[in-house]
Design an enzyme around this catalytic site. Sequence first.
Site, PDB file in Angstrom:
ATOM      1  N   LYS A 129     -20.590  50.045  -1.545  1.00 40.25           N
ATOM      2  CA  LYS A 129     -21.665  49.375  -0.795  1.00 40.25           C
ATOM      3  C   LYS A 129     -21.225  49.189   0.654  1.00 40.25           C
ATOM      4  O   LYS A 129     -20.296  48.453   0.947  1.00 40.25           O
ATOM      5  CB  LYS A 129     -21.987  47.998  -1.375  1.00 40.25           C
ATOM      6  CG  LYS A 129     -23.282  47.442  -0.754  1.00 40.25           C
ATOM      7  CD  LYS A 129     -23.447  45.953  -0.903  1.00 40.25           C
ATOM      8  CE  LYS A 129     -22.814  45.120   0.152  1.00 40.25           C
ATOM      9  NZ  LYS A 129     -23.283  45.349   1.528  1.00 40.25           N
TER      10      LYS A 129
ATOM     11  N   GLY B 256     -13.551  42.520   4.511  1.00 39.28           N
ATOM     12  CA  GLY B 256     -14.561  41.716   5.193  1.00 39.28           C
ATOM     13  C   GLY B 256     -13.995  40.367   5.567  1.00 39.28           C
ATOM     14  O   GLY B 256     -12.772  40.203   5.712  1.00 39.28           O
ATOM     15  N   SER B 257     -14.873  39.390   5.689  1.00 37.90           N
ATOM     16  CA  SER B 257     -14.440  38.082   6.180  1.00 37.90           C
ATOM     17  C   SER B 257     -13.662  37.315   5.105  1.00 37.90           C
ATOM     18  O   SER B 257     -13.849  37.536   3.900  1.00 37.90           O
ATOM     19  CB  SER B 257     -15.662  37.280   6.613  1.00 37.90           C
ATOM     20  OG  SER B 257     -16.519  37.107   5.503  1.00 37.90           O
ATOM     21  N   THR B 258     -12.831  36.408   5.561  1.00 37.40           N
ATOM     22  CA  THR B 258     -12.060  35.572   4.635  1.00 37.40           C
ATOM     23  C   THR B 258     -13.010  34.711   3.807  1.00 37.40           C
ATOM     24  O   THR B 258     -12.790  34.497   2.611  1.00 37.40           O
ATOM     25  CB  THR B 258     -11.057  34.721   5.433  1.00 37.40           C
ATOM     26  OG1 THR B 258     -10.109  35.623   6.022  1.00 37.40           O
ATOM     27  CG2 THR B 258     -10.315  33.734   4.555  1.00 37.40           C
TER      28      THR B 258
ATOM     29  N   GLY C  89     -14.306  36.841   1.082  1.00 38.55           N
ATOM     30  CA  GLY C  89     -13.152  37.191   0.236  1.00 38.55           C
ATOM     31  C   GLY C  89     -12.799  36.042  -0.700  1.00 38.55           C
ATOM     32  O   GLY C  89     -12.520  36.246  -1.888  1.00 38.55           O
TER      33      GLY C  89
ATOM     34  N   GLU D  95      -8.921  42.835   1.977  1.00 33.53           N
ATOM     35  CA  GLU D  95      -8.460  42.981   3.371  1.00 33.53           C
ATOM     36  C   GLU D  95      -9.353  42.058   4.191  1.00 33.53           C
ATOM     37  O   GLU D  95     -10.527  42.358   4.389  1.00 33.53           O
ATOM     38  CB  GLU D  95      -8.629  44.428   3.827  1.00 33.53           C
ATOM     39  CG  GLU D  95      -7.764  45.432   3.089  1.00 33.53           C
ATOM     40  CD  GLU D  95      -6.315  45.354   3.495  1.00 33.53           C
ATOM     41  OE1 GLU D  95      -6.029  44.876   4.609  1.00 33.53           O
ATOM     42  OE2 GLU D  95      -5.462  45.742   2.691  1.00 33.53           O
TER      43      GLU D  95
ATOM     44  N   CYS E 141     -10.027  43.621  12.861  1.00 34.33           N
ATOM     45  CA  CYS E 141      -9.267  42.577  12.170  1.00 34.33           C
ATOM     46  C   CYS E 141      -7.858  42.409  12.716  1.00 34.33           C
ATOM     47  O   CYS E 141      -7.324  41.308  12.745  1.00 34.33           O
ATOM     48  CB  CYS E 141      -9.211  42.911  10.690  1.00 34.33           C
ATOM     49  SG  CYS E 141      -8.571  44.561  10.376  1.00 34.33           S
TER      50      CYS E 141
ATOM     51  N   GLU F   1     -10.795  32.960  13.589  1.00 36.38           N
ATOM     52  CA  GLU F   1     -11.038  34.353  13.968  1.00 36.38           C
ATOM     53  C   GLU F   1     -12.405  34.419  14.674  1.00 36.38           C
ATOM     54  O   GLU F   1     -13.435  34.128  14.068  1.00 36.38           O
ATOM     55  CB  GLU F   1     -11.077  35.249  12.723  1.00 36.38           C
ATOM     56  CG  GLU F   1     -11.270  36.715  13.088  1.00 36.38           C
ATOM     57  CD  GLU F   1     -11.517  37.615  11.879  1.00 36.38           C
ATOM     58  OE1 GLU F   1     -12.358  37.271  11.037  1.00 36.38           O
ATOM     59  OE2 GLU F   1     -10.876  38.680  11.808  1.00 36.38           O
TER      60      GLU F   1
HETATM   61  P1  NAD Z   1     -18.563  40.120   5.793  1.00 35.81           P
HETATM   62  O1  NAD Z   1     -17.593  39.372   4.922  1.00 35.81           O
HETATM   63  O2  NAD Z   1     -19.692  39.393   6.359  1.00 35.81           O
HETATM   64  O3  NAD Z   1     -19.194  41.342   4.969  1.00 35.81           O
HETATM   65  C1  NAD Z   1     -18.382  42.324   4.363  1.00 35.81           C
HETATM   66  C2  NAD Z   1     -19.142  42.942   3.202  1.00 35.81           C
HETATM   67  O4  NAD Z   1     -19.317  41.972   2.177  1.00 35.81           O
HETATM   68  C3  NAD Z   1     -20.541  43.441   3.559  1.00 35.81           C
HETATM   69  O5  NAD Z   1     -20.761  44.664   2.895  1.00 35.81           O
HETATM   70  C4  NAD Z   1     -21.448  42.335   3.015  1.00 35.81           C
HETATM   71  O6  NAD Z   1     -22.740  42.775   2.680  1.00 35.81           O
HETATM   72  C5  NAD Z   1     -20.687  41.927   1.764  1.00 35.81           C
HETATM   73  N1  NAD Z   1     -20.951  40.581   1.251  1.00 35.81           N
HETATM   74  C6  NAD Z   1     -21.500  39.521   1.914  1.00 35.81           C
HETATM   75  N2  NAD Z   1     -21.542  38.448   1.079  1.00 35.81           N
HETATM   76  C7  NAD Z   1     -20.997  38.851  -0.110  1.00 35.81           C
HETATM   77  C8  NAD Z   1     -20.728  38.192  -1.350  1.00 35.81           C
HETATM   78  N3  NAD Z   1     -21.023  36.901  -1.550  1.00 35.81           N
HETATM   79  N4  NAD Z   1     -20.120  38.897  -2.332  1.00 35.81           N
HETATM   80  C9  NAD Z   1     -19.777  40.188  -2.140  1.00 35.81           C
HETATM   81  N5  NAD Z   1     -20.011  40.870  -0.990  1.00 35.81           N
HETATM   82  C10 NAD Z   1     -20.612  40.211   0.016  1.00 35.81           C
HETATM   83  O7  NAD Z   1     -17.667  40.818   6.900  1.00 35.81           O
HETATM   84  P2  NAD Z   1     -18.159  41.721   8.138  1.00 35.81           P
HETATM   85  O8  NAD Z   1     -18.819  40.820   9.117  1.00 35.81           O
HETATM   86  O9  NAD Z   1     -18.887  42.910   7.637  1.00 35.81           O
HETATM   87  O10 NAD Z   1     -16.767  42.230   8.726  1.00 35.81           O
HETATM   88  C11 NAD Z   1     -15.988  41.487   9.618  1.00 35.81           C
HETATM   89  C12 NAD Z   1     -14.828  40.859   8.893  1.00 35.81           C
HETATM   90  O11 NAD Z   1     -14.083  41.874   8.230  1.00 35.81           O
HETATM   91  C13 NAD Z   1     -13.861  40.185   9.846  1.00 35.81           C
HETATM   92  O12 NAD Z   1     -13.456  38.946   9.303  1.00 35.81           O
HETATM   93  C14 NAD Z   1     -12.684  41.160   9.887  1.00 35.81           C
HETATM   94  O13 NAD Z   1     -11.455  40.566  10.205  1.00 35.81           O
HETATM   95  C15 NAD Z   1     -12.699  41.713   8.501  1.00 35.81           C
HETATM   96  N6  NAD Z   1     -12.023  43.009   8.459  1.00 35.81           N
HETATM   97  C16 NAD Z   1     -10.777  43.071   7.898  1.00 35.81           C
HETATM   98  C17 NAD Z   1     -10.068  44.276   7.873  1.00 35.81           C
HETATM   99  C18 NAD Z   1      -8.687  44.363   7.263  1.00 35.81           C
HETATM  100  O14 NAD Z   1      -8.199  45.478   7.063  1.00 35.81           O
HETATM  101  N7  NAD Z   1      -8.023  43.259   6.958  1.00 35.81           N
HETATM  102  C19 NAD Z   1     -10.662  45.422   8.426  1.00 35.81           C
HETATM  103  C20 NAD Z   1     -11.935  45.329   8.983  1.00 35.81           C
HETATM  104  C21 NAD Z   1     -12.606  44.109   8.992  1.00 35.81           C
END
Ligand code: NAD
Length: 498
Positions: A193, A245-247, A250, A267, A303, A401
């Site tokens: 996804k 994605g975001s902490t 996560g 991640e 990130c 962040e």
């Molecule tokens: P986000 O957490 O908002 O979304 C990430 C994904 O999760 C999206 O596909 C979203 O639709 C999905 N999502 C949202 N709510 C969910 C839930 N309750 N359950 C499951 N999935 C859900 O993050 P973002 O805004 O897309 O990305 C930015 C974040 O990603 C930043 O915090 C960045 O640091 C992190 N990031 C980390 C790395 C790494 O390697 N550590 C790399 C890239 C980005």
Amino acid sequence: MTPDTIHSVRDRLNIRSGRLFIDGKWLEWDGPRFDQINPTLNEVIASFPEAGKRGVDLAVAAARKAFDAGPWPTMPAHDRKRILQRIIERVYAAEEELAQLQTLDNGIPYTFSRNSRASGKAAAETLDHFAGWADKLTGETYPQFSSASNMHYMSFREPVGVVAAILPWNVPLSMFAKKVGPALASGCTVVVKPSENTNLALTRLAEIFGESDLPAGVFNFVTGAGETGEALATHAGIDKVSFTGSTAVGERIVAASGFNMKRLSLELGGKSAGIIFPDARSVQASAKGLMALSSTFLSGQVCTTPSRAIVHQSIFDEFVHYAGEQVKSVRFGDPFDPATTSAPLINKRQMQRVLGYVASGVEEGATLVFGGDAATDLPGNWVNPALFINVNGGMTVVREEIFGPVLTATPFETEEEAIRIANESEYGLSGTVFTTDVTRAFRVAQKIRSGTIGINGFASVANAPMGGVKRSGIGREGGFPGIEAFTELKTVNFNLDV
Ligand code: NAD
């Protein structure tokens, strides 16, 4: 700014956007759809199906069947590798188109989308690296442990099962490759996804996977926002969630995984340190380099960005001067214009969030040296790169962040103080140390609590592990640890007395 370029690239590449890829076929979706907004124009650029629970159920059922009935998980490794290699050749061939679509998705300047580690070519290289592991996933044999029995033991490395790959929007091609590459090479089946913000490039990539010799159900692709993500991450048919994605999200996934022991790779966010010692090869280059990571490329929406500069007090004024010089070269505008240096923020909400962080920095007493205001003459979500000084570890701009073009700078006197400030964070993703003293470089690198650390530079690659400690996540992507995470060890006991 020329909306024409963006519209014409979109129309020329003509992504078909009403479908989900499930069980080896593109399914015209009769359910709800959502709009994808282009961050350069703040206009709808395409709309995609919101798969929701119904779409996720179908995709997981297909992936489950393909895993449980085979042949993918038990296919001879060389055959699996050949199928992946043919896909990878097509990804290499599509690198230009993928880069253009990624630029339409998140506004990353085309120069970076085509040439950096975020590129389609880099994604193909990552897939290639993991395909190479397909026939090298071995177990172990163990010496007899006790004379009490004639039991002998060996372990086999098996695929973990059905994988949910949930991706962020900032580097979609790279994130796809780091998850789908090892999942498929190890024999797992997968439901991918993308982020709701960035579906174009990955829809094209999904078309390439869909046109391959992969058995039906091995690769599935669903679009949708948080609810679709949650339906996937919590689905009983999923064995492993690989999430970037975001902490905040996560941590929700960790909580939800507790009841059925899903395997997790997470991640997450970062607030990494860039430490400059007075013996850095060039204070000017280090200062400009750190500022550029917050102000160009994805405008700090990465990130691993070292968003906290920690600078020896003897060179602090020089650092501030050169950081200010660097931002003079920043150019916003048409992402297909080679002169454009920086992506817009992904959406208006993120732009308001960044502006809110800047306001909080000022309210909490930090000094804003430059930037931090919206570039109002453009339709896109650009914030002028900002530098804060006179900050402390309790301030919101230092702790959280921001994911935008905001750098904070703190002076230090001793090496111990620099390490203490760097470690004063809930995050632990990466960081960079600038010094020509090699023993100091290693000493500091060892004492920073992070999953990765750079010495005089930083770049993540396909064949070396990358990931976070503390609230930056669980697990590693890249190299053997990046595929090991998609496997389980099974230990087989042989009784040689029978
Ligand atoms: P986000 O957490 O908002 O979304 C990430 C994904 O999760 C999206 O596909 C979203 O639709 C999905 N999502 C949202 N709510 C969910 C839930 N309750 N359950 C499951 N999935 C859900 O993050 P973002 O805004 O897309 O990305 C930015 C974040 O990603 C930043 O915090 C960045 O640091 C992190 N990031 C980390 C790395 C790494 O390697 N550590 C790399 C890239 C980005």
